[in-house]
Design a protein around this motif. Structure first.
Motif, PDB file in Angstrom:
ATOM      1  N   ALA A  72       0.899  -1.306  -0.075  1.00 19.96           N
ATOM      2  CA  ALA A  72       0.014  -0.062  -0.116  1.00 19.96           C
ATOM      3  C   ALA A  72       0.852   0.822   0.044  1.00 19.96           C
ATOM      4  CB  ALA A  72      -0.996   0.552   1.088  1.00 19.96           C
ATOM      5  N   GLY A  73       2.281   1.167   0.116  1.00 18.43           N
ATOM      6  CA  GLY A  73       3.052   2.225   1.108  1.00 18.43           C
ATOM      7  C   GLY A  73       2.455   3.484   1.692  1.00 18.43           C
ATOM      8  N   TRP A  74       1.783   2.940   2.780  1.00 20.28           N
ATOM      9  CA  TRP A  74       1.088   3.556   3.674  1.00 20.28           C
ATOM     10  C   TRP A  74       2.790   4.692   4.612  1.00 20.28           C
ATOM     11  CZ3 TRP A  74      -3.057   0.636   5.701  1.00 20.28           C
ATOM     12  CH2 TRP A  74      -4.318   0.585   4.875  1.00 20.28           C
ATOM     13  N   SER A  75       1.803   6.278   4.578  1.00 11.70           N
ATOM     14  CA  SER A  75       2.758   6.889   5.879  1.00 11.70           C
ATOM     15  C   SER A  75       2.996   5.435   7.269  1.00 11.70           C
ATOM     16  CB  SER A  75       2.665   7.828   5.552  1.00 11.70           C
ATOM     17  OG  SER A  75       1.178   7.875   6.205  1.00 11.70           O
ATOM     18  N   ALA A  76       3.534   6.090   7.988  1.00 12.56           N
ATOM     19  CA  ALA A  76       3.228   5.431   8.984  1.00 12.56           C
ATOM     20  C   ALA A  76       2.254   6.067  10.050  1.00 12.56           C
ATOM     21  CB  ALA A  76       4.191   6.210  10.503  1.00 12.56           C
ATOM     22  N   MET A  77       2.075   7.720  10.016  1.00  8.58           N
ATOM     23  CA  MET A  77       0.080   7.839  10.345  1.00  8.58           C
ATOM     24  C   MET A  77      -0.588   7.176   9.972  1.00  8.58           C
ATOM     25  SD  MET A  77      -1.488   9.762  12.749  1.00  8.58           S
ATOM     26  CE  MET A  77      -0.121  10.371  13.169  1.00  8.58           C
ATOM     27  N   GLN A  78      -0.985   6.886   8.371  1.00  9.24           N
ATOM     28  CA  GLN A  78      -1.073   5.803   7.810  1.00  9.24           C
ATOM     29  C   GLN A  78      -1.869   4.961   8.387  1.00  9.24           C
ATOM     30  OE1 GLN A  78      -0.342   7.232   3.783  1.00  9.24           O
ATOM     31  NE2 GLN A  78      -2.701   6.903   3.562  1.00  9.24           N
ATOM     32  N   ARG A  79      -0.593   4.264   8.806  1.00 11.04           N
ATOM     33  CA  ARG A  79      -0.629   3.032   9.241  1.00 11.04           C
ATOM     34  C   ARG A  79      -1.268   2.900  10.315  1.00 11.04           C
ATOM     35  NH1 ARG A  79       4.078   2.763   6.859  1.00 11.04           N
ATOM     36  NH2 ARG A  79       5.719   2.836   9.014  1.00 11.04           N
ATOM     37  N   HIS A  80      -0.897   3.600  11.248  1.00 10.98           N
ATOM     38  CA  HIS A  80      -1.191   3.990  12.640  1.00 10.98           C
ATOM     39  C   HIS A  80      -2.833   4.092  13.075  1.00 10.98           C
ATOM     40  CE1 HIS A  80      -1.677   5.653  16.680  1.00 10.98           C
ATOM     41  NE2 HIS A  80      -2.217   6.170  16.209  1.00 10.98           N
ATOM     42  N   ILE A  81      -3.542   4.235  11.614  1.00 10.81           N
ATOM     43  CA  ILE A  81      -4.864   4.862  12.124  1.00 10.81           C
ATOM     44  C   ILE A  81      -5.819   3.839  11.217  1.00 10.81           C
ATOM     45  CG2 ILE A  81      -6.676   6.079   9.998  1.00 10.81           C
ATOM     46  CD1 ILE A  81      -4.516   8.975  10.514  1.00 10.81           C
ATOM     47  N   PHE A  82      -4.883   2.965  10.142  1.00  9.92           N
ATOM     48  CA  PHE A  82      -5.625   1.735   9.652  1.00  9.92           C
ATOM     49  C   PHE A  82      -5.642   0.403  11.578  1.00  9.92           C
ATOM     50  CE2 PHE A  82      -5.615  -2.341   7.965  1.00  9.92           C
ATOM     51  CZ  PHE A  82      -6.491  -2.438   7.706  1.00  9.92           C
ATOM     52  N   THR A  83      -4.728   0.939  12.057  1.00 11.71           N
ATOM     53  CA  THR A  83      -4.391  -0.254  12.720  1.00 11.71           C
ATOM     54  C   THR A  83      -5.590  -0.064  13.856  1.00 11.71           C
ATOM     55  OG1 THR A  83      -2.069  -1.322  12.241  1.00 11.71           O
ATOM     56  CG2 THR A  83      -3.074  -1.430  14.328  1.00 11.71           C
ATOM     57  N   SER A  84      -5.525   1.480  14.337  1.00  9.96           N
ATOM     58  CA  SER A  84      -6.317   1.493  15.537  1.00  9.96           C
ATOM     59  C   SER A  84      -7.724   1.352  14.649  1.00  9.96           C
ATOM     60  CB  SER A  84      -6.577   2.774  15.211  1.00  9.96           C
ATOM     61  OG  SER A  84      -4.636   3.224  15.848  1.00  9.96           O
ATOM     62  N   GLU A  85      -8.367   1.638  14.042  1.00  8.22           N
ATOM     63  CA  GLU A  85      -9.523   1.743  13.299  1.00  8.22           C
ATOM     64  C   GLU A  85      -9.971  -0.055  12.592  1.00  8.22           C
ATOM     65  OE1 GLU A  85     -11.870   4.228  12.600  1.00  8.22           O
ATOM     66  OE2 GLU A  85     -10.701   5.031  13.088  1.00  8.22           O
ATOM     67  N   ARG A  86      -8.986  -1.060  12.681  1.00 14.62           N
ATOM     68  CA  ARG A  86      -9.361  -2.077  12.452  1.00 14.62           C
ATOM     69  C   ARG A  86      -9.363  -2.782  13.795  1.00 14.62           C
ATOM     70  NH1 ARG A  86      -7.038  -7.109  14.761  1.00 14.62           N
ATOM     71  NH2 ARG A  86      -4.746  -5.513  14.220  1.00 14.62           N
ATOM     72  N   VAL A  87      -8.674  -2.103  14.873  1.00 12.45           N
ATOM     73  CA  VAL A  87      -8.988  -3.204  16.264  1.00 12.45           C
ATOM     74  C   VAL A  87     -10.448  -2.525  16.170  1.00 12.45           C
ATOM     75  CG1 VAL A  87      -7.862  -2.445  18.196  1.00 12.45           C
ATOM     76  CG2 VAL A  87      -6.542  -3.404  16.738  1.00 12.45           C
ATOM     77  N   ALA A  88     -10.969  -1.183  16.685  1.00  8.08           N
ATOM     78  CA  ALA A  88     -12.017  -0.937  16.670  1.00  8.08           C
ATOM     79  C   ALA A  88     -12.969  -1.863  16.179  1.00  8.08           C
ATOM     80  CB  ALA A  88     -11.616   0.854  16.822  1.00  8.08           C
ATOM     81  N   ALA A  89     -13.197  -2.153  15.131  1.00 14.09           N
ATOM     82  CA  ALA A  89     -13.690  -2.097  14.620  1.00 14.09           C
ATOM     83  C   ALA A  89     -13.962  -3.994  14.754  1.00 14.09           C
ATOM     84  CB  ALA A  89     -14.053  -2.094  12.713  1.00 14.09           C
ATOM     85  N   GLY A  90     -13.247  -4.431  15.219  1.00 13.94           N
ATOM     86  CA  GLY A  90     -13.258  -5.916  15.540  1.00 13.94           C
ATOM     87  C   GLY A  90     -13.209  -6.881  14.481  1.00 13.94           C
ATOM     88  N   ALA A  91     -11.877  -6.575  13.242  1.00 18.69           N
ATOM     89  CA  ALA A  91     -11.739  -7.117  12.832  1.00 18.69           C
ATOM     90  C   ALA A  91     -10.147  -8.098  13.181  1.00 18.69           C
ATOM     91  CB  ALA A  91     -10.484  -6.195  11.133  1.00 18.69           C
ATOM     92  N   PRO A  92     -10.111  -9.775  12.474  1.00 17.27           N
ATOM     93  CA  PRO A  92      -8.980 -10.503  13.198  1.00 17.27           C
ATOM     94  C   PRO A  92      -7.177  -9.495  12.296  1.00 17.27           C
ATOM     95  CG  PRO A  92     -10.601 -11.367  11.382  1.00 17.27           C
ATOM     96  CD  PRO A  92     -10.945 -10.424  11.297  1.00 17.27           C
ATOM     97  N   PRO A  93      -6.197  -9.774  12.957  1.00 17.27           N
ATOM     98  CA  PRO A  93      -5.335  -9.353  12.392  1.00 17.27           C
ATOM     99  C   PRO A  93      -5.091 -10.636  11.119  1.00 17.27           C
ATOM    100  CG  PRO A  93      -4.606 -10.362  14.226  1.00 17.27           C
ATOM    101  CD  PRO A  93      -6.212 -10.468  14.057  1.00 17.27           C
TER     102      PRO A  93
END
Length: 255
Positions: free
Chosen positions: A69-90
């Motif tokens: 995806a070539g995301w920035s560190a902030m984008q990766r942080h946003i995605f991880t935070s939202e994934r956890v909040a949504a209850g998605a598995p890693p």
């Protein structure tokens, strides 16, 4: 965090939230809620990775030219935070987060072309062959030997506490190819096809009844020299590079 986000980062967060709301099935949310460790069950991991791969988001930190995806560190942080909040598995960290960056950093062009697309698609599912019965936290004490025989390294020994070796079809592994006064020397980083004759996986059942950990035995297993990552006897350097990603580091180009 919201007040510190730029307009583009807020737009990205909205995109992630919309994607998660649409892509997450009740079954995947249930799998995320039932996790007893850092791993979801294998089937759910692979189903979720397939969804992410279709979107182009399976490897957030990889460069775009390798399918990331070539995301920035902030984008990766946003995605991880939202994934956890949504209850998605890693997804499993062994391939995309660990073996992948090592191959990008030290692999030949042929190795990158072969392994990286299959890692992203889930065709290849990886495990890590580091710990041994007599060399757990002291990784430099590893003793599994690999002897050169023509165009192959013949591997004999065992690895233990190998997460998901029971479902993995590839292993990245450290083996002993030479004995020197300095133990970190003489170690080689190998990519091993788990279907190779001579490999036996024995389960280590957890108290919960789950089968996640394993001991893996190697009896004269022939691994092509073409599957060496980096240089023979130079595996410690690759392992140190990989450790940055195991601890959450970002993928950068080597000089």
């Amino acid at each position: 965090m919201s007040s510190t986000l730029s307009a583009s980062e807020k737009a990205f967060r909205a995109e992630v939230r919309a994607f998660l709301a649409d892509a997450l099935t009740p079954e995947l949310r249930l799998a995320g809620s039932r996790m007893t460790s850092v791993y979801a069950d294998h089937a759910s991991q692979m189903a979720w990775q397939a969804i992410l791969h279709k979107r182009g988001w399976a490897a957030p930190a990889w460069p775009v030219e390798y399918g990331g995806a070539g995301w920035s560190a902030m984008q990766r942080h946003i995605f991880t935070s939202e994934r956890v909040a949504a209850g998605a598995p890693p997804t499993s960290p062994m391939g995309i987060n660990m073996a992948g960056p090592a191959i990008i950093g030290y692999g030949t062009e042929a190795q990158k072309a072969y392994f990286l697309p299959r890692m992203l698609s889930g065709e290849h599912f990886w495990c890590q062959g580091y710990s041994e019965p007599q060399a757990g936290s002291d990784l430099a004490a590893l003793d599994m030997k690999a002897v050169r025989d023509g165009d192959a390294l013949v591997c004999t020994g065992s690895k233990i506490w190998t997460t998901h070796a029971n479902v993995a079809n590839w292993m990245f592994c450290l083996v002993r190819t030479a004995r020197t006064e300095r133990r970190q020397q003489g170690i080689t980083f190998l990519l091993i096809d788990m279907a190779t004759p001579g490999i036996e996986v024995q389960p280590i059942i957890m108290h919960s009844g789950e089968w996640i950990q394993n001991q893996v035995f190697f009896d004269a297993v022939r691994v092509p020299v073409a599957n060496v990552l980096g240089e023979i006897d130079g595996g410690w350097t690759v392992a140190k590079y990989l450790l940055d990603f195991e601890r959450g580091g970002a993928l950068t180009r080597r000089n």
